[in-house]
Design an enzyme around this catalytic site. Structure first.
Site, PDB file in Angstrom:
ATOM      1  CG  ASP A  50      -1.791   1.165   1.311  1.00 61.39           C
ATOM      2  OD1 ASP A  50      -2.463   1.418   0.315  1.00 61.39           O
ATOM      3  OD2 ASP A  50      -1.815   1.837   2.339  1.00 61.39           O
ATOM      4  CB  THR A  78      -1.942   5.361  -1.879  1.00 67.99           C
ATOM      5  OG1 THR A  78      -1.883   3.956  -1.761  1.00 67.99           O
ATOM      6  CG2 THR A  78      -3.127   5.871  -1.129  1.00 67.99           C
ATOM      7  CB  THR A  79       0.853   2.463  -5.507  1.00 68.49           C
ATOM      8  OG1 THR A  79       0.509   1.799  -4.315  1.00 68.49           O
ATOM      9  CG2 THR A  79       2.258   2.119  -5.895  1.00 68.49           C
ATOM     10  CG  ASP A 112      -6.447   0.403   0.169  1.00 67.80           C
ATOM     11  OD1 ASP A 112      -6.488   1.233   1.092  1.00 67.80           O
ATOM     12  OD2 ASP A 112      -5.433   0.168  -0.490  1.00 67.80           O
TER      13      ASP A 112
END
Lengths: 530, 535
Positions: B69, B102-103, B400
């Protein structure tokens, strides 16, 4: 292109390892841990001495994987993952703590070879997943469940206990201890609350002198001048202050202006205590067990009333005693008629070795019991306790999930065979990983044989051939040093343990395989006040 | 160093101790900043997509986190560089806002920075580059709006939601049982969602983990699980049709908060106080009993005597329950949190169909399940797993997935994943570029190239030829004017993402592009870095 500015990306002491290097670091760490505990596997496994760095440098001798790993100080992150799975295995099923680490280590060893021959870790992972699933199904096909047949079930339990104990220090008297453990667990009637089995360790005598007591033994002394033996005892189990019973309300405190008043208040306090004791006595009891201290004054009052008062029985002691005698743990004493009292036939002081203990026998509820361990030294006793604990854990879990497998490397061979077949059927690079999985499984019987000083290559080859036949019961007979029929030898293992080993080892290996970068933060600095 | 002199030739001090400070100006500053930003995004690049790898992070205390994450990785990394910290912030704000992607946002920002470096080398002014990026981000966002699909779901038809959550989960370690986890996530969101207002309060979903068992044992509980057990070992372990008194006052002797003194100076006082004390405990318990409570849940501790009285009056009780859990219990059971015994009334009691204690493993671990609550608007996702790191990672993954499901309920537009949306945007931006006169055109083209880097990273991580795959997919998208073509990460044989059921939320994607552009703009505008001397 990236040159300047990058060196300063992290804080001073933080380090970063990438790609192959990161993978190497975790492989090496994990394998080192696996190799460390490898030699303790199996009935002929060796023990380890652990010396603590704390004060006194106390020494522990053990061959319990979880205990060994728990006491290690490890810096390698991958190694910590393995230690964690062993700990979880211990908490969850109690046994197989070594096997799970060895299997995970072997899986990683095989994975390293595959990565070396340019197979992507993700491919290896998906292969391992398929293999683990297949192995689990293979085990499920071959489980035996004797839940309905009480006689057989008991013998299953005996066999499991003996198999578990055979790798421990208790192996000499495994039959004796297996019987103890099975008896103790059967008394629990399906509950997994091992707290109601009390283990008391007393140095002296030999391991053979250990025994299971159906009653309850409290490691306490009887107060002075109180009866040493009570028949048909009514017991009140309490958790109440019997020292200075303070007035806690509104944060009140004593403040007086003359000596006389102090004396008065002291008198009132005494009166209060006397009243409390009277109330307790009013329950019609002849034995009073308190978790907290009993001061001299109330003790004297109890002695006067001919009541046996036992002080400072800790939390566990109280809870067990309440379980055994069927009384409730009381803290207020205003309604004597509705408080449930505990009963037992006989309370007496007994001697074990040189120590006096209080023995409650003929108790109402047979759930709790006490196992008294005797042995030459504290190290032996500690290790014996750990071994017995393992056995008890496995048994209590087996009572709930009564599926049983054979032992001695049999389950691994069964799984390996099924996984091998899967590998042949699977197209693509995954089949290499699946094959590797079966090799890792076979490493367990190999290690068992190696530890017993046997020719592992020869034995495992024989075993494989044996298992090629349908429904073979072959496993490694460590005593004779050949392949033997495990069902005849009576070597069994619990399905739950094997399944947990298989699943958590695969999970851990997968986790470590997925990592391609290790970032270590700067260690937190110790404050100078140390 | 910048020096200024007065009329007598003495230097003014502009920066204090400027000799000991390092300073970078102009293009050098921009390049250093870009390098740092790119370095951070490089770390995350390999974690993108379903075949992305994990990172192992060791905290200052030696604890291990294994995750892929992006937000978690960056948060736990000891980043010292200022620009690095900006990137960390970037991923965090994506996490707060959307919860997923988020990546991707960091990878995109890194690619933009890389592209801008080339432009700067050609002598284009950073502000022009930034403006170009701004224009193109608007084009991309508008384009996303155009290609987005609305899809229908209802309380009964949750399949599309599950599919989208599965896309999120497939990049995590839990992808082994992504189906069941996605279902759990969607069901729990649906349970607490307010479909009328299109709002979901994720606080109502409690994610609780316990080591042991296997991942497949993870379950959704329509109720609350509390990691506590009954205060007295002999209290009943199972209560049906429980009426719960939720208290925030301790079963202990009262201690008024104001400063006070109760002095005992006579025997009479001693005795009255003693009687009062006894009566006080009795009253407390009796009051709970009188209003008809069959279970007491208390935020504070119990005195031994009170504990026994509770046990004696057959009133099971739980102590030391945390504030947040207490609130959840109150919501779930429809009860009110009562701060004083005096205020306890029958209406304020919570109701639950079943309260039971469940033991785990061989240790004394017990948990309290509160189920069949009056108001099932609070649910618990109870995670099991082989080890601590696994549980933590599963918690993050579930979080997530929950966020994705929530976003879909808020706005049911989706775009196709697997890089399809990025490729499509890239094509749109590329064509739009030609219409812009001026230097911005270059920046817009660079933006299109940067958008390509996300599918490229996906292909790279999946072991495909990045350039070959990307150009093939791009050509296909233009030829068939089909926005669903993406990178076939899972080797399923088709690169039509609609067939593969790989979806992402529209707002998530838009947010990614906007946030990344903003941060890059900010970094490009810095032309002077003054950092204090190293100690």
């Amino acid at each position: 292109m990236i040159t300047c500015g990058v060196e300063k990306l992290f804080k001073d002491e933080a380090t970063e390892e990438k790609g192959e290097r990161a993978r190497m670091a975790s492989f090496v760490g994990a394998m080192a841990i696996a190799d460390l505990v490898k030699t303790t596997l199996g009935p002929k496994g060796m023990d380890k001495i652990l010396q603590s760095t704390g004060r006194g440098h106390s020494v522990t001798v053990t061959n319990d994987g979880a205990t060994i790993l728990k006491s290690l100080h490890i810096d390698n992150p991958a190694a910590k993952v393995l230690i964690d799975i062993s700990k979880v295995q211990d908490d969850e099923v109690g046994d197989g703590t070594t096997s799970v680490v060895v299997l995970a280590g072997e899986l990683l060893r095989e994975a390293e070879k595959l990565v070396g021959s340019k197979i992507h870790p993700m491919t290896i992972i998906s292969g391992y997943r398929m293999a683990a699933d297949c192995a689990r199904r293979a085990l499920l096909d071959r489980v035996k469940d004797n839940k309905d047949d009480a006689e057989k079930f008991r013998s299953d339990l005996m066999r499991i206990a003996m198999t578990t104990l055979s790798s421990k220090i208790l192996s000499q008297d495994k039959e004796h201890f297996a019987k103890l453990a099975v008896d103790a667990v059967m008394r629990l009637k399906g509950s997994t609350n091992l707290e109601s089995i009390q283990i008391i360790k007393k140095a002296g005598g030999s391991l053979k002198d250990s025994f299971l007591d159906e009653g309850f033994i409290l490691d306490k002394k009887i107060g002075l001048g109180q009866p040493k033996r009570i028949e048909n005892a009514n017991i009140l189990v309490a958790n109440t202050a019997m020292d200075t019973d303070k007035v806690k309300i509104y944060g009140a405190r004593v403040r007086v202006d003359s000596m006389a008043k102090v004396a008065q208040i002291e008198g009132a306090e005494k009166e209060k205590m006397r009243e409390k004791v009277q109330k307790i006595i009013g329950h019609g009891i002849n034995c009073f067990v308190n978790r907290q201290l009993i001061y001299n004054f109330p003790e004297e009052l109890f002695a006067d009333a001919g009541i046996l008062a036992i002080e400072h029985a800790d939390f566990d002691g109280i809870e067990r005693l309440a379980l055994v005698t069927g009384g409730e743990i009381a803290s207020t004493f205003d309604n004597p008629e509705s408080v449930k009292l505990g009963h037992c036939k006989l309370i007496e002081e007994i001697m074990i070795g040189e120590d006096k203990l209080i023995h409650f026998s003929g108790v109402e509820m047979g759930q709790a019991c006490t196992i008294v361990l005797r042995g030459a030294s504290f190290h032996v006793l500690d290790e014996a306790e750990r071994s017995l604990h393992d056995a008890l854990c496995v048994l209590s879990q087996t009572v709930n999930d009564s599926r049983v497998l054979l032992g001695g490397g049999w389950p691994e061979m069964v799984m390996a065979k099924a996984v091998d077949e899967l590998a042949r059927k699977t197209p693509g690079k995954k089949s290499h990983a699946i094959e590797a999985f079966s090799r890792a499984l076979i490493a367990i019987p190999t290690t068992i044989a190696d530890n017993a000083g046997l020719d592992s290559a020869e034995l495992v080859a024989q075993l494989r051939a044996e298992h090629h036949k349908e429904h073979s019961n072959a496993g490694i007979d460590v005593i004779i040093g050949s392949v033997g029929d495990m069902s005849e030898l009576g070597i069994s293992e619990a399905f739950k343990v094997k399944q947990a080993v298989l699943l958590s080892a695969t999970e851990a290996a997968e986790m470590i395989l997925r990592v391609d970068e290790i970032i270590t933060c700067a260690p937190r600095r110790r404050e100078d006040r140390m | 160093m910048a020096l200024a002199f007065d009329e007598y030739g003495r230097p003014f001090i502009i920066l204090r101790e400027q000799e000991s400070k390092s300073r970078l100006r102009g293009l050098d500053a921009q390049k250093a900043n870009i390098a740092a930003g790119v370095a951070v995004s490089r770390i995350l690049r390999t974690s993108l997509g379903p075949k992305g790898m994990d990172k192992m992070l060791q905290s200052p205390d030696g604890d291990i986190t294994i995750t892929n994450d992006g937000a978690t990785i960056l948060e736990q990394m000891d980043v010292d560089n200022q620009i690095g910290k900006l990137m960390v912030e970037l991923s965090r704000s994506q996490d707060y806002e959307i919860g997923d992607g988020t990546t991707g946002v960091v990878v995109l920002a890194g690619a933009l920075l890389q592209q801008s470096e080339k432009l700067l080398e050609r002598g284009i002014h950073p502000i022009r580059v930034a403006e170009g990026f701004e224009i193109s981000s608007r084009i991309a966002v508008d384009h996303l709006e155009k290609i987005a699909h609305k899809f229908d779901f209802s309380a009964t038809n949750i399949e599309p939601l599950v599919q989208t959550c599965m896309t999120t989960l497939s990049s995590k370690i839990v992808n082994r049982c992504k189906r069941s986890l996605a279902e759990i996530a969607v069901k729990s969101v649906m349970a607490v969602a307010d479909l009328e207002r299109k709002d979901v309060n994720l606080d109502l979903i409690k994610v609780e983990g316990k080591v042991g068992g296997k991942l497949e044992d993870t379950e959704l509980i329509y109720g609350i699980v509390v990691d506590k057990d009954m205060s007295h070992p002999q209290m009943p372990k199972q209560i049906e049709d429980a009426k719960i008194a939720i208290l925030t006052c301790p079963f202990e002797p009262p201690k008024p908060k104001t400063k006070h003194k109760v002095d005992i100076d006579t025997v009479e006082k001693f005795q009255t106080l003693r009687k009062q004390e006894q009566k006080y405990f009795d009253d407390m318990v009796q009051r709970c009993k009188d209003v008809g409570a069959t279970l007491v849940i208390c935020q504070w501790g119990f005195d031994d005597e009170a504990n026994h009285l509770l046990m004696h009056r057959n009133l099971p009780a739980v102590r030391w329950v945390g504030g947040v859990e207490l609130e959840l219990i109150a919501i779930a059971t429809g009860g009110r949190i009562v701060p004083r015994f005096q205020e306890l009334t029958t209406e304020k009691l919570g109701k639950a169909g079943l309260v039971r204690e469940k033991a785990f493993g061989t240790t004394k671990d017990r948990m309290l399940y509160i189920e069949h609550c009056a108001n099932s608007k609070a649910v618990t996702v109870f995670i099991r797993g082989g080890n601590k790191m696994m549980i933590e990672e599963t918690k993050r993954s579930i979080h997530d997935a929950l966020c994705v499901a929530r976003n879909l309920i808020r706005n049911n537009s989706i775009v196709y994943g697997g890089g399809a949306a990025e490729i499509s945007c890239s094509i749109a931006v590329e064509t739009a570029a030609d219409k812009y006169p001026g230097v911005e055109q270059y920046a817009i083209r660079a933006f299109a190239d940067a958008l390509d880097s996300v599918p490229m990273a996906l292909a790279e991580n999946s072991g495909l030829q990045p350039i070959e795959t990307l150009s093939a997919v791009k050509a296909q998208q233009i030829k068939e004017s089909n926005h669903c073509c993406g990178i076939d990460c899972n080797d399923t044989g088709t690169n039509n993402m609609r067939e593969q059921n790989v979806f992402e939320t529209l707002i998530g994607k838009q947010q990614q592009i906007l946030l990344a552009t903003q941060v890059v703009k900010m970094i490009l505008k810095i032309d002077d870095v003054i950092s204090p001397a190293d100690y």
